[in-house]
Enzyme design. Structure first.
Site, PDB file in Angstrom:
ATOM      1  N   GLN A 286      -4.420  15.895  -5.805  1.00  0.00           N
ATOM      2  CA  GLN A 286      -4.722  16.070  -4.384  1.00  0.00           C
ATOM      3  C   GLN A 286      -3.707  16.975  -3.695  1.00  0.00           C
ATOM      4  OE1 GLN A 286      -5.951  11.784  -2.841  1.00  0.00           O
ATOM      5  NE2 GLN A 286      -4.864  11.700  -4.755  1.00  0.00           N
TER       6      GLN A 286
ATOM      7  N   MET B 282      -4.791   9.072  -2.429  1.00  0.00           N
ATOM      8  CA  MET B 282      -3.518   8.910  -1.712  1.00  0.00           C
ATOM      9  C   MET B 282      -3.765   8.691  -0.215  1.00  0.00           C
ATOM     10  SD  MET B 282      -0.943  11.619  -3.494  1.00  0.00           S
ATOM     11  CE  MET B 282      -0.048  11.178  -4.980  1.00  0.00           C
TER      12      MET B 282
ATOM     13  N   ARG C  49     -14.682   0.951 -13.897  1.00  0.00           N
ATOM     14  CA  ARG C  49     -13.538   1.793 -14.265  1.00  0.00           C
ATOM     15  C   ARG C  49     -12.878   2.339 -13.002  1.00  0.00           C
ATOM     16  NH1 ARG C  49     -14.869   0.056 -18.588  1.00  0.00           N
ATOM     17  NH2 ARG C  49     -15.271   1.198 -20.524  1.00  0.00           N
TER      18      ARG C  49
ATOM     19  N   GLY D 200       6.770  16.220   6.770  1.00  0.00           N
ATOM     20  CA  GLY D 200       6.073  15.029   7.248  1.00  0.00           C
ATOM     21  C   GLY D 200       6.987  14.212   8.144  1.00  0.00           C
ATOM     22  N   ASP D 201       6.677  12.929   8.336  1.00  0.00           N
ATOM     23  CA  ASP D 201       7.458  12.143   9.301  1.00  0.00           C
ATOM     24  C   ASP D 201       8.938  12.045   8.919  1.00  0.00           C
ATOM     25  OD1 ASP D 201       6.902  10.497   7.178  1.00  0.00           O
ATOM     26  OD2 ASP D 201       6.384   8.746   8.382  1.00  0.00           O
ATOM     27  N   GLY D 202       9.239  11.887   7.624  1.00  0.00           N
ATOM     28  CA  GLY D 202      10.643  11.776   7.206  1.00  0.00           C
ATOM     29  C   GLY D 202      11.438  13.018   7.589  1.00  0.00           C
TER      30      GLY D 202
ATOM     31  N   ARG E  71      -0.944   7.034   1.774  1.00  0.00           N
ATOM     32  CA  ARG E  71       0.026   6.029   2.240  1.00  0.00           C
ATOM     33  C   ARG E  71      -0.675   4.928   3.032  1.00  0.00           C
ATOM     34  NH1 ARG E  71       5.451   8.264   4.656  1.00  0.00           N
ATOM     35  NH2 ARG E  71       4.026   9.049   6.225  1.00  0.00           N
TER      36      ARG E  71
ATOM     37  N   ASP F 181      -1.785  13.335   4.012  1.00  0.00           N
ATOM     38  CA  ASP F 181      -2.207  12.018   4.502  1.00  0.00           C
ATOM     39  C   ASP F 181      -2.827  12.063   5.910  1.00  0.00           C
ATOM     40  OD1 ASP F 181      -0.961  11.163   2.165  1.00  0.00           O
ATOM     41  OD2 ASP F 181       0.917  10.684   3.181  1.00  0.00           O
TER      42      ASP F 181
HETATM   43  O1  F6P Z   1       2.810  11.725   1.687  1.00  0.00           O
HETATM   44  C1  F6P Z   1       2.175  12.419   0.662  1.00  0.00           C
HETATM   45  C2  F6P Z   1       2.042  11.565  -0.568  1.00  0.00           C
HETATM   46  O2  F6P Z   1       1.336  12.301  -1.551  1.00  0.00           O
HETATM   47  C3  F6P Z   1       1.366  10.213  -0.334  1.00  0.00           C
HETATM   48  O3  F6P Z   1      -0.034  10.314  -0.188  1.00  0.00           O
HETATM   49  C4  F6P Z   1       1.837   9.447  -1.532  1.00  0.00           C
HETATM   50  O4  F6P Z   1       1.822   8.068  -1.261  1.00  0.00           O
HETATM   51  C5  F6P Z   1       3.250   9.947  -1.711  1.00  0.00           C
HETATM   52  O5  F6P Z   1       3.314  11.217  -1.086  1.00  0.00           O
HETATM   53  C6  F6P Z   1       3.708  10.089  -3.146  1.00  0.00           C
HETATM   54  O6  F6P Z   1       5.043  10.460  -3.154  1.00  0.00           O
HETATM   55  P1  F6P Z   1       5.837  10.993  -4.443  1.00  0.00           P
HETATM   56  O7  F6P Z   1       5.565  12.469  -4.560  1.00  0.00           O
HETATM   57  O8  F6P Z   1       7.256  10.732  -4.133  1.00  0.00           O
HETATM   58  O9  F6P Z   1       5.331  10.234  -5.613  1.00  0.00           O
END
Ligand code: F6P
Length: 365
Positions: free
Chosen positions: A291, A186, A283, A118-120, A188, A144
Site C-alpha cells: 500500500q 493499513m 483465508r 505525518g502526525d509524529g 492505524r 492513513d
Molecule cells: O502510518 C502509515 C503506516 O503504514 C500505517 O498504516 C501502519 O500502521 C504503519 O505505518 C506501519 O509502520 P512501519 O513502517 O513502522 O511498520
C-alpha cells in the site's frame, strides 16, 4: 554568502507514495522563485547529523512518478529524544539534540524548514518552531488519511487504489473456491483505507476501528449471502479493527519510534473465528507495505504537487509555523499546532457510511 532566501526540505516518518512529487514541486518552486533549496537526508536524523545538501533541478528530474523518497526517511529520530546508543541492559540512551539542530540551521543559514510528514514528524516540527525558533511549514503525508484539519493527505488515494485492486483479485479466487476472503489493510486507528477500498472493491463486510464489530453479525452476513446462493464473501478489515469489548491486534513494539505500537493480525484472528464458528473455509491476505510502495496515482501526484508549491509559497509569504491543508478543495495554511488535535477518524454519521449501509454492506455491528 548569497542574500537569497534559503529553504530546506525533509521527509519524516513512514514513506508514502507522492513524497517525491512533493520534493520535486518544492525544489522547482523554490528555484523558480529565486530561493536556494537544501535537502536534508533521512528525516530529522540529517538535521541532527548535518546531512544537508544544496539541491538543483537535476536532482528532481524524473522523480514525479517514483515511489519512496529520494531524501530517505525514518520514523525513529526525534531531535528532542535522539537515540545515541544502548546501555548494558539493552535500554536505549537518548539525548536532547535541540542545540545541535539550532546550530546546524544557523550554519546553513536556513530561513525555513519544510517538513513533509505525518502526525509524529509534524508534532516535532511544531516543537522546533515553538521551542527552538526554527521556522517551519508542514506538508500532511500519510496513506492513513488520519491527520486533522485536512480533507486529504497525499498517499491515501494510492493506498486505496492498491487495496481496491487486491479486492478485485480476491473476488475471483474467493468465488472459485467458495471461500471467505479477508483483506487486512493499513490505516492505524482510522478506517479510511478499509472503507473506501471496501466500497470501490465491492466488499460484503467492512470492519473499521471506528465501529467495533460482533463476530455474530459478520457470520450472519456470510450466511445470508450463502442463502442467496452466493457461496463466497469478501471482507475488508482495517488493521485497527477490533471486536466489541476486544483488544487491538498488536504485531510489534518498535523501540525508539515516535509511536511504538505497530498493528497487525486482526485479519488472521477474524478468519480463524469465522472458520471455527461458521465452518466456512476462510483465508486472510495482509496487503502490508504494497500500500505504501510504488508509483502514486494521478490524484496523489496532483495533490502532492499542489502541497509542495503551497509550502514554498507559504515560506515566501512568511506564513511560518503552519501546515498546508486541503479544505473545500482549496489549499490553505493552518497553524501547525492543530496537528496535535484529535486524529481525523471516519465520522459515524458520514454519508459514505450510509452509502455503504444502503448497499447492504455490513460493518459487523
Ligand atoms: O502510518 C502509515 C503506516 O503504514 C500505517 O498504516 C501502519 O500502521 C504503519 O505505518 C506501519 O509502520 P512501519 O513502517 O513502522 O511498520
Amino acid at each position: 554568502m548569497s542574500s537569497k532566501r534559503r529553504l530546506a526540505v525533509l521527509t519524516g516518518g513512514g514513506d508514502c507514495p507522492g513524497l517525491n512529487a512533493v520534493i520535486r514541486a518544492v525544489v522547482k518552486t523554490a528555484i523558480n522563485n529565486d530561493c536556494e533549496i537544501y535537502g536534508i537526508e533521512n528525516g530529522f536524523n540529517g538535521l541532527v547529523t548535518d546531512k544537508i545538501k544544496k539541491m538543483s533541478l537535476s536532482d528532481v528530474s524524473g522523480i514525479l512518478p517514483r515511489g519512496g523518497t529520494i531524501l530517505g526517511t525514518t520514523n525513529r529520530d526525534n531531535p528532542f529524544k535522539f537515540m545515541v546508543g544502548e546501555n548494558d541492559e539493552g535500554e536505549i540512551i537518548y539525548e536532547d539534540k535541540r542545540e545541535t539542530v539550532i546550530a546546524n540551521t544557523k550554519r546553513h543559514e536556513l530561513d525555513a524548514l519544510i517538513v513533509i510528514g505525518g502526525d509524529g514528524s509534524l508534532n516535532i516540527a511544531n516543537k522546533l518552531s515553538k521551542e527552538c525558533g526554527v521556522k517551519v511549514v508542514g506538508v500532511p503525508k500519510t496513506i492513513d488519511n488520519d491527520l486533522p484539519c485536512t480533507e486529504r493527505t497525499f498517499g491515501f488515494d494510492t493506498a486505496m487504489a492498491m487495496a481496491t485492486e487486491a479486492l478485485d483479485r480476491l473476488h475471483t479466487t474467493a468465488e472459485s473456491h467458495h471461500r471467505v476472503m479477508a483483506l487486512e489493510v493499513m490505516g492505524r486507528y482510522a478506517g479510511w483505507i478499509a472503507l473506501h477500498s471496501g466500497i470501490a472493491g465491492g466488499a460484503d463486510c467492512i470492519l473499521i476501528p471506528e465501529i467495533p464489530y460482533r463476530i455474530e453479525a459478520v457470520i450472519r452476513k456470510i450466511k445470508q449471502r450463502q442463502e442467496q446462493n452466493k457461496k463466497f464473501s469478501i471482507i475488508v478489515i482495517a488493521e485497527g479493527a477490533r471486536p466489541v469489548g476486544g483488544e487491538l491486534s498488536v504485531a510489534r513494539i518498535v523501540k525508539g519510534s515516535f509511536e511504538p505500537v505497530r498493528l497487525g493480525g486482526a485479519g488472521e484472528k477474524l478468519v480463524r473465528e469465522i472458520e471455527e464458528l461458521a465452518g466456512v473455509e476462510s483465508r486472510c491476505t495482509v496487503l502490508g507495505y504494497l500500500q505504501r510502495g510504488g508509483s502514486p496515482t494521478p490524484y496523489d501526484r496532483v495533490l502532492s504537487t499542489r502541497y509542495g508549491v503551497a509550502a514554498v509559497e507559504a515560506c515566501i509569504r512568511g506564513d511560518f509555523n503552519t501546515m498546508v491543508a486541503l479544505q473545500s478543495n482549496r489549499i490553505v495554511a493552518i497553524p501547525i499546532g492543530k496537528v496535535a488535535s484529535e486524529p481525523h477518524l471516519v465520522p459515524l454519521d458520514s454519508d459514505i457510511i450510509s452509502t455503504a449501509r444502503h448497499l447492504g454492506l455490513s460493518f459487523g455491528d
